[in-house]
Design an enzyme around this catalytic site. Structure first.
Site, short mmCIF file in Angstrom:
data_model
loop_
_atom_site.label_atom_id
_atom_site.label_comp_id
_atom_site.label_asym_id
_atom_site.label_seq_id
_atom_site.Cartn_x
_atom_site.Cartn_y
_atom_site.Cartn_z
N ASP A 428 0.78 -1.23 0.00
CA ASP A 428 0.00 0.00 0.00
C ASP A 428 0.81 1.28 0.00
O ASP A 428 0.25 2.35 -0.24
CB ASP A 428 -0.96 0.01 1.19
CG ASP A 428 -2.13 -0.96 0.99
OD1 ASP A 428 -2.37 -1.36 -0.16
OD2 ASP A 428 -2.80 -1.30 1.97
N TYR A 515 -9.52 -0.80 2.79
CA TYR A 515 -9.15 -1.06 4.17
C TYR A 515 -8.74 0.21 4.89
O TYR A 515 -8.26 1.16 4.28
CB TYR A 515 -7.97 -2.05 4.21
CG TYR A 515 -8.38 -3.42 4.69
CD1 TYR A 515 -8.65 -4.44 3.80
CD2 TYR A 515 -8.50 -3.69 6.06
CE1 TYR A 515 -9.03 -5.70 4.24
CE2 TYR A 515 -8.89 -4.94 6.50
CZ TYR A 515 -9.15 -5.95 5.60
OH TYR A 515 -9.52 -7.17 6.05
CU LIG Z 1 -8.27 -8.61 6.35
#
Ligand SMILES: [Cu+2]
Ligand SMILES: *[C@@H]1O[C@H](CO)[C@@H](O)[C@H](O)[C@H]1NC(C)=O
Ligand SMILES: *[C@@H]1O[C@H](CO)[C@@H](O)[C@H](O)[C@H]1NC(C)=O
Ligand SMILES: *[C@@H]1O[C@H](CO)[C@@H](O)[C@H](O)[C@H]1NC(C)=O
Ligand SMILES: *[C@@H]1O[C@H](CO)[C@@H](O)[C@H](O)[C@H]1NC(C)=O
Ligand SMILES: *[C@@H]1O[C@H](CO)[C@@H](O)[C@H](O)[C@H]1NC(C)=O
Ligand SMILES: *[C@@H]1O[C@H](CO)[C@@H](O)[C@H](O)[C@H]1NC(C)=O
Length: 816
Positions: A428, A515
């Site tokens: 990320d 996320y």
């Molecule tokens: Cu996860």
């Protein structure tokens, strides 16, 4: 005891703390210091925690609840001197808006670089992708912090996307010295590649522009009507309220021909929230050419069938020879499962608010520019585009324990049957962590009363320079568990002593597409630092077909939620009593022993033995249940003849095994996942264990921590860095609808002084209480209660900083 030479109180505004000495440093300081704060000048206390002088609160002046004035929000003045802060600013403060401007102007003046502005950045021209302060060398910084003198020069480090060059590259540049720039040169170091093959570059706004300008029109023209017929939705941007959203999965370069850049594009319904609305349409794009007009759509996947090209798909669809999907755009009712709307019945039945936390005497910490001070702790911080939040120069009782503590990378490795999910591996930091830290919501993301800072950065992805509001928060957290306590009871010898655990928490939350990662650095009264990651947000999913079952639980109608592993890399540059350190383990073993005291009884018992690691290869640590260990950094001087040296221990139990074979595919790009801890000798240029190129560069990683290890430097009495990897496996479950929850998925590691202090440093805490019988022989007949405020009611109203009315007027800070 503290010496109080003169206790003058000042409330000074931003730019008044520093003498404006007419150079641009003065300017920088003005810009950097965002908040008004209080200082007590001339306070020379060595043990500042003893001085809890509250400026704004009058003790013992009990005010009844309803009339109470709000709890103070001003920080309480500390003995921090402008000189100390000035030095810390010189070496750790991120680039100021002025400095950024100077760097841009300088690079634009170099005609041969042909730098265009971010809004004109394309895949086939040259622009600045990111820039940040290049930290000076550690010994230089430490020397300057201690002794002053000439500050180390300030330099900017940049990634230039040079798609207009032949061959196209990304290059790492250094520009300096600030403010009067005289050079801009490509960095040339052995530790990592600084001329990076262009096909390893992270996604950028330039590439997204190209997708909308060149790729989607082609797709829309060829199969737009098929998408409408199949999904009742259109490709953005011309899609009204029935939009498709897309996501891209780069294929690690180790899995495709040398020199190519390819990504799977996959599609979702654009509703709250899209990752729970996957569709069975994907295509693979060869994005190697710098000219996005020449990108080629290769394979197409639709209704669980594969096609050789968009044309092949179209022809077969038209001829009716294939399976077809028919779905309607989700109505708001159908989309409710994936939205964060309230569900009925509401709990509790009546409006009864949850407990809150407050600071009865105002915050006990100060944030002054990049300096953090909290009881016996002091440290500095910065937020950079590529690395995000970094803490430096972490001191407890004025001794440095950790020179740098920072997160390095977040990797998520998915599994699945469909083409995109099979290769879905994310690193990320490609999304530029610094820019993902923003929009913390007071009252939820951080408690009411937390302090927030805004950051300022330059990245092409954000169209140049901008402010990121509420990027990091600071608060003192009451864990409501005794940090220590003992109750000795009975007829004689009764006593009680206890201390509630509180910690300064420095928090940022990184949202990367689906996320959200809550990153906490927590500083406790006993000298321990906890670094914690908590995960929440939306799952990554794929359209359900039975073939997905081994990889992805079928959690809702069409949704297969992909199994995945999370790995987090951290850097801890621990210094035990200086930088010359050793790394050893205390190995816990078991053996059969004959009782030396006679009786001839044999029995098993544990013992420990010390094992010094002498080289980097020897020091890699892989968790093994069968070989328990304490992992210790220690000083090399003043080792007691008997006993263990002054040490700092690293402790965690949040490990996960990387099951992909070493060196295979994407694994090659994240060698730090092989170890729970790797130890390397400090080298100036080995400053990170991952890079923004990790998602693409598996064929030949730009930054490769395995290389740091493989040169196998000696590590005895050296300056040592620990690279720590936390990890967890995640098999999704229905309760991850709509969001995965933090509680149950939190992971921590601890930095723990071990034989470092003569006794528990929390013994000095005024927060403790001690209760002893007035008469030892009559423990029930009243006691002496020692406390410093525990018995007093709060005399102020807790802050409620939940910014409802602000958000109703202006929601910029949350959503921009
Ligand atoms: Cu996860
Ligand atoms: C930078 O240059 C200006 C003149 O352009 C000068 O006044 C200033 O002292 C210089 N600053 C440094 C740090 O060299
Ligand atoms: C990949 O290609 C580059 C030139 O484009 C070459 O320098 C490199 O050695 C190649 N790598 C492999 C593994 O073949
Ligand atoms: C980017 O910034 C430039 C000015 O620097 C501005 O003209 C342009 O509109 C901005 N683009 C976007 C998409 O905000
Ligand atoms: C190391 O420890 C000694 C005492 O234990 C102390 O006097 C000295 O300042 C420390 N040195 C550093 C660099 O922390
Ligand atoms: C764990 O340690 C045991 C005992 O030393 C050893 O037999 C085993 O091979 C180790 N496991 C791994 C995976 O290294
Ligand atoms: C809204 O708030 C932002 C800061 O979050 C500010 O820059 C902007 O000017 C405000 N807009 C209005 C209309 O007040």
């Amino acid at each position: 005891m503290a010496q109080e030479s003169s206790k003058t109180q000042f409330c000074i505004e931003d730019n008044m703390l520093y003498k404006d000495d007419n150079n641009s440093r003065g300017t920088r300081n003005k810009e950097t210091i965002l908040k008004c704060f209080l200082v007590i000048v001339g306070f020379q206390s060595l043990t500042l925690f003893l001085i809890l002088v509250s400026i704004c609160v009058v003790r013992n002046n009990v005010i009844s609840g309803a009339d109470a004035s709000p709890c103070p929000t001003n920080t309480i003045a500390r003995d921090i001197g402008p000189i100390e802060i000035q030095r810390e600013l010189d070496v750790f403060a991120e680039l100021t808006p002025d400095e950024i401007e100077m760097v841009i102007k300088y690079l634009q003046s170099l005609d041969y670089l042909k730098i265009v502005s971010p809004s004109h950045g394309m895949t086939n021209n040259n622009f600045i992708h990111s820039m940040e302060l290049k930290l000076a060398e550690k010994t230089r910084i430490l020397d300057y912090l201690k002794n002053g003198g000439t500050p180390p020069k300030r330099e900017a480090t940049l990634f230039l996307f040079l798609g207009g060059n032949s061959p196209p590259t990304v290059e790492e540049y250094v520009v300096g010295p600030l403010p009067n720039i005289t050079y801009a040169r490509r960095l040339n170091v052995a530790a990592r590649k600084t001329i990076i093959p262009y096909h390893f570059r992270p996604f950028s706004t330039a590439e997204f522009k190209a997708i909308f300008m060149f790729l989607f029109p082609k797709v829309r023209l060829d199969v737009g009507w098929i998408l409408e017929e199949s999904y009742q939705a259109k490709l953005p941007p011309y899609c009204g309220d029935h939009c498709l959203r897309f996501s891209m999965t780069p294929i690690a370069s180790a899995l495709i021909p040398n020199g190519t850049r390819k990504a799977w594009f996959w599609f979702l319904y654009d509703v709250e929230f899209s990752t729970l609305h996957p569709l069975d349409f994907q295509f693979l794009v060869d994005m190697t050419n710098v000219d996005a007009r020449k990108w080629v759509i290769e394979d197409v996947w639709y209704a669980n069938q594969i096609f050789k090209s968009l044309g092949d798909f179209k022809t077969k669809y038209e001829s009716g020879s294939i399976d077809k999907t028919r779905m309607s755009f989700p109505s708001s009712e159908e989309g409710k499962f994936s939205s964060l709307s309230f569900r009925e019945p509401l709990v509790p039945e009546k409006q009864l608010r949850a407990p809150r936390q407050f600071d009865p005497d105002g915050p006990r910490f100060d944030i002054i520019a990049n300096h953090i001070q909290y009881l016996e702790w002091k440290m500095n911080f910065r937020v950079t585009a590529t690395a995000g939040l970094q803490l430096f120069n972490i001191r407890f009782r004025n001794e440095m324990l950790v020179y740098e503590l920072s997160m390095q990378e977040v990797a998520v490795l998915y599994s699945g049957n469909n083409p995109a999910s099979r290769v879905m591996n994310y690193a990320d930091s490609a999304g530029l962590f610094g820019t993902r830290c923003r929009g913390l919501l007071p009252g939820v993301d951080c408690p009411s009363g937390a302090k927030y800072i805004d950051t300022y950065m330059y990245t092409s992805n954000e169209n140049g320079s901008r402010i990121f509001e509420k990027a990091v928060c600071f608060f003192e957290h009451n864990s409501n568990i005794p940090l220590r306590r003992h109750r000795a009871y009975g007829r004689s010898g009764a006593f009680y002593g206890g201390l509630v655990a509180t910690s300064l928490t420095v928090r940022t939350i990184i949202s990367v597409v689906n996320y959200d990662y809550v990153i906490d650095f927590m500083f406790y009264a006993h000298g321990v630092i906890e670094t914690k990651v908590s995960m929440t947000g939306y799952l990554g999913t794929a359209f359900f077909f039975p073939d997905e079952e081994p990889y992805a639980p079928h959690i809702y109608k069409d949704i297969a939620a992909l199994m995945h592993d999370h790995f987090f890399a951290f850097k801890a540059d621990i210094d035990v009593n200086g930088t010359s350190n050793r790394f050893e383990s205390l190995d816990i073993k078991n053996r059969l022993e004959t009782d030396p005291w006679g009786g001839g009884k044999n029995h098993f018992q544990n013992y420990f033995s010390r094992s010094l690691r002498t080289s980097e290869k020897e020091a890699v640590y892989r968790f093994n249940f069968s070989t328990p260990k304490y992992l210790m950094f220690s000083q090399n001087r003043n080792v007691p003849a008997n006993g263990l040296p002054r040490s700092i221990r690293i402790h965690s139990k949040d490990w996960a095994k990387q099951l992909i074979p070493e060196g295979y595919g994407f694994e090659n790009a994240v060698p730090w996942t092989r170890y729970q801890i790797a130890l390397t000798k400090y080298k100036y240029e080995e400053d990170r264990c991952s890079s923004i190129f990790t998602m693409w560069d598996a064929a030949d990683p730009v930054v490769n921590v395995q290389k740091y290890i493989d040169d196998n430097d000696g590590i005895v009495d050296e300056d040592l860095i620990a690279w720590i990897t936390l990890g967890t496996h995640h098999i999704p479950q229905t309760e991850n609808i709509p969001n995965a929850n933090t509680v149950g998925s939190q992971m921590s590691f601890f930095i723990i002084p071990f034989n470092y202090f003569e006794e528990d440093p929390s013994m000095n805490s005024r927060d403790a209480v001690r209760i002893t019988p007035r008469d030892k022989k009559q423990p029930l007949a009243g006691a002496i209660v020692e406390e410093y405020g525990a018995a007093e009611p709060a005399t102020c109203q807790p802050q409620n900083s939940f910014p409802k009315s602000l958000l109703e007027r202006n929601s910029t800070f949350l959503f921009s």
